[in-house]
Scaffold this motif. Structure first.
Motif, PDB file in Angstrom:
ATOM      1  N   GLY A  16       0.794  -1.233   0.000  1.00  0.00           N
ATOM      2  CA  GLY A  16       0.000   0.000   0.000  1.00  0.00           C
ATOM      3  C   GLY A  16       0.819   1.272   0.000  1.00  0.00           C
ATOM      4  O   GLY A  16       2.039   1.205  -0.015  1.00  0.00           O
ATOM      5  N   PRO A  17       0.250   2.452  -0.055  1.00  0.00           N
ATOM      6  CA  PRO A  17      -1.206   2.684  -0.055  1.00  0.00           C
ATOM      7  C   PRO A  17      -1.833   2.373  -1.417  1.00  0.00           C
ATOM      8  O   PRO A  17      -1.144   2.413  -2.435  1.00  0.00           O
ATOM      9  N   THR A  70      -6.079  -1.996  -2.843  1.00  0.00           N
ATOM     10  CA  THR A  70      -6.671  -1.518  -1.586  1.00  0.00           C
ATOM     11  C   THR A  70      -5.528  -1.057  -0.687  1.00  0.00           C
ATOM     12  O   THR A  70      -4.377  -1.470  -0.874  1.00  0.00           O
ATOM     13  N   ASP A  71      -5.824  -0.231   0.283  1.00  0.00           N
ATOM     14  CA  ASP A  71      -4.786   0.229   1.224  1.00  0.00           C
ATOM     15  C   ASP A  71      -4.215  -0.944   2.001  1.00  0.00           C
ATOM     16  O   ASP A  71      -3.020  -0.993   2.307  1.00  0.00           O
TER      17      ASP A  71
END
Lengths: 129, 392
Positions: free
Chosen positions: B328-329, B377-378
């Motif tokens: 991530g992010p 996705t984070d």
């Protein structure tokens, strides 16, 4: 222009007269040209008679329509006066384009014979062809 | 002539006029022909059409061919009628009722309107004393309406052609400009980058090291932007991505790109999971290098400093799958659907180029017959997946 007929009767409803005018011009020239002629004379008449501001001829999509002031829907000398100013601008213009052809036809209509707003010189409808 | 005969003649003429005005080719001759047909069925000696174009050009077509004096007279007359309709010009003077009813008016004029615009005036004139009547006016109005529709369509087509030509010229100029400027910048930027790298290796001073490092990374960024611009411009000029296929092993290209990134980013852990079975196909090795290089560049740039990057390959049915993953992010959910569009950046605060890298990736993969997708996705980070058709 010598416009006669200040004595139109109480059944002289201006909206009816305008409708007859509109139908006659559409029949003679086609509605797009009729709209052009009416708008052109309206522009000039408006300078003399601001009450004409409520009368509109416009294109609505692929067709044309007109709107007249509510007061034109009943007989009144004010609305007849305003309409007369409009006709005073329109008639010389029609004469320039078609001679007496269209104006005579208007003058021959029963509505305009009952409510004489067209110059009397045009009244006898004697078109040849 | 009996009424039915006359009616039949008029209908025949209107039909012929409609057919004449079906095509825009040689439109002036077509309008002249329509006027001739109109004159044949109306009790007139001359038939004319005055047209005023939106660019100020005015044209008068008359049949039969008039003498120069006649033409000049008609020109004045029809211009005056046109101004009367379009402007607030006073009628010429025969506006009094008495005059109108006593003078022979051996002409009729009808405005020609198209899309609510007054285009011109249709005019007929007779030398005889017989006034022209209502029937002639009605026939003229029909022809005027047809002419109005015809001319407004022609004008729209001409405008469309002019717009298309102008757009094509602007597009060509833009491509030439971008291509030329990019090409001219590429060599000096390469020289700056190489020079900075050489001096960097010889420098021990901490302050200079920092400055030279910054210079080098900026020059690399410039080089990437220029390479992308050259690439996109070339593809547009060629009408799309050109793929030169040959039989190749996918691992050869992927491993080479991974090695290059390991060398240029020694501070990053770039893992590679090879496929248990060889993956071969008909692909363009240079173009695929570009794809994986752009995806790795994206992963390195957009992940946290020190975060791992993982490249993995495997077979997925009749396709080879290559995934490039970074922690991530993640990419903002609303940007995901358009992440492969040109000039889109996954995160505005990490913008390092023009936003053409992923666009180029998709263009190449599409041209190869494959597909590229993204999940992000984070929590799980971002994974770009490239699917390529395996060779038989």
């Amino acid at each position: 222009m010598d416009v006669t007929g200040n004595e139109e009767g109480s059944d002289c409803v201006t909206s009816v007269l305008f409708d007859r005018l509109w139908v006659t011009l559409c029949d003679a020239f086609g509605c797009s040209a009729a709209a052009a002629l009416l708008r052109r004379s309206h522009r000039r008449a408006l300078k003399r008679c601001p009450a004409l501001a409520g009368a509109i001829v416009e294109r609505a999509g692929s067709t044309y329509r007109y709107t007249v002031p509510e007061s034109w829907k009943s007989a009144s000398s004010d609305s007849a006066g305003a309409f007369r100013v409009w006709l005073e601008e329109l008639i010389p213009f029609l004469v320039e384009l078609t001679g007496a052809v269209v104006v005579r036809r208007l003058a021959a209509l029963p509505e305009f014979q009952r409510c004489p707003m067209i110059p009397s010189a045009f009244t006898p409808a004697k078109d040849t062809e | 002539m009996t009424v039915p005969d006359r009616l039949s003649r008029v209908i025949g003429a209107l039909h012929e006029i409609a057919r004449t005005l079906e095509s825009g080719e040689g439109f002036a001759a077509r309008i002249l022909r329509a006027l001739e047909l109109l004159r044949d069925v109306l009790p007139c000696d001359r038939c004319a059409f005055f047209e005023a174009s939106t660019n100020g050009k005015q044209d008068l077509i008359v049949t039969p061919a008039p003498s120069s004096a006649q033409r000049a007279r008609l020109d004045v007359k029809l211009k005056s009628l046109f101004r009367l309709i379009t402007e607030d010009e006073e009628p010429a003077g025969d506006a009094s009722a008495a005059e109108a009813t006593t003078t022979v008016h051996a002409h009729l004029a009808v405005p020609v309107i198209g899309m609510d615009l007054t285009i011109g005036v249709l005019f007929i004139e007779a030398d005889s004393d017989e006034p022209l009547g209502e029937e002639s006016l009605r026939v003229m109005s029909l022809v005027a309406a047809h002419l109005g529709g015809y001319l407004v369509t022609l004008r729209a087509l001409q405008k469309e052609a002019r717009t298309a030509a102008a757009l094509a010229r602007a597009n060509e100029f833009q491509q030439l400009l971008v291509g030329r400027v990019s090409h001219e910048l590429r060599n000096p930027v390469t020289a700056i980058r190489n020079g900075a790298a050489i001096v960097l290796r010889r420098t021990t001073d901490e302050a200079n090291l920092k400055t030279l490092g910054l210079m080098q990374s900026c020059a690399e960024r410039c080089a990437r932007v220029i390479a992308d611009l050259v690439d996109v411009t070339r593809d547009r000029v060629m009408g799309g991505v050109v793929v030169r296929r040959r039989h190749m092993n996918l691992a050869d290209v992927v491993i080479r790109v991974v090695d290059e990134y390991r060398l240029s980013h020694p501070d990053r852990a770039i893992h590679f999971d090879d496929s248990p079975e060889p993956l071969a196909g008909e692909w363009d090795p240079d173009r695929l290098s570009q794809v994986f290089s752009n995806l790795l560049s994206n992963a390195v740039t957009h992940s946290r400093r020190g975060a791992d990057v993982r490249v993995s390959m495997r077979r997925e049915g009749a396709q080879a799958q290559v995934s490039v993953h970074n922690e991530g992010p993640g990419i903002a959910a609303d940007l995901l659907p358009e992440i492969f569009d040109p000039f889109k950046q996954g995160r505005s605060n990490a913008a390092t180029g023009l936003g053409l890298g992923l666009y180029i990736v998709k263009q190449i993969v599409d041209a190869t017959g494959g597909a590229v997708g993204v999940r992000s996705t984070d929590q799980d980070g971002t994974t770009f997946t490239v699917m390529l058709p395996l060779g038989s």
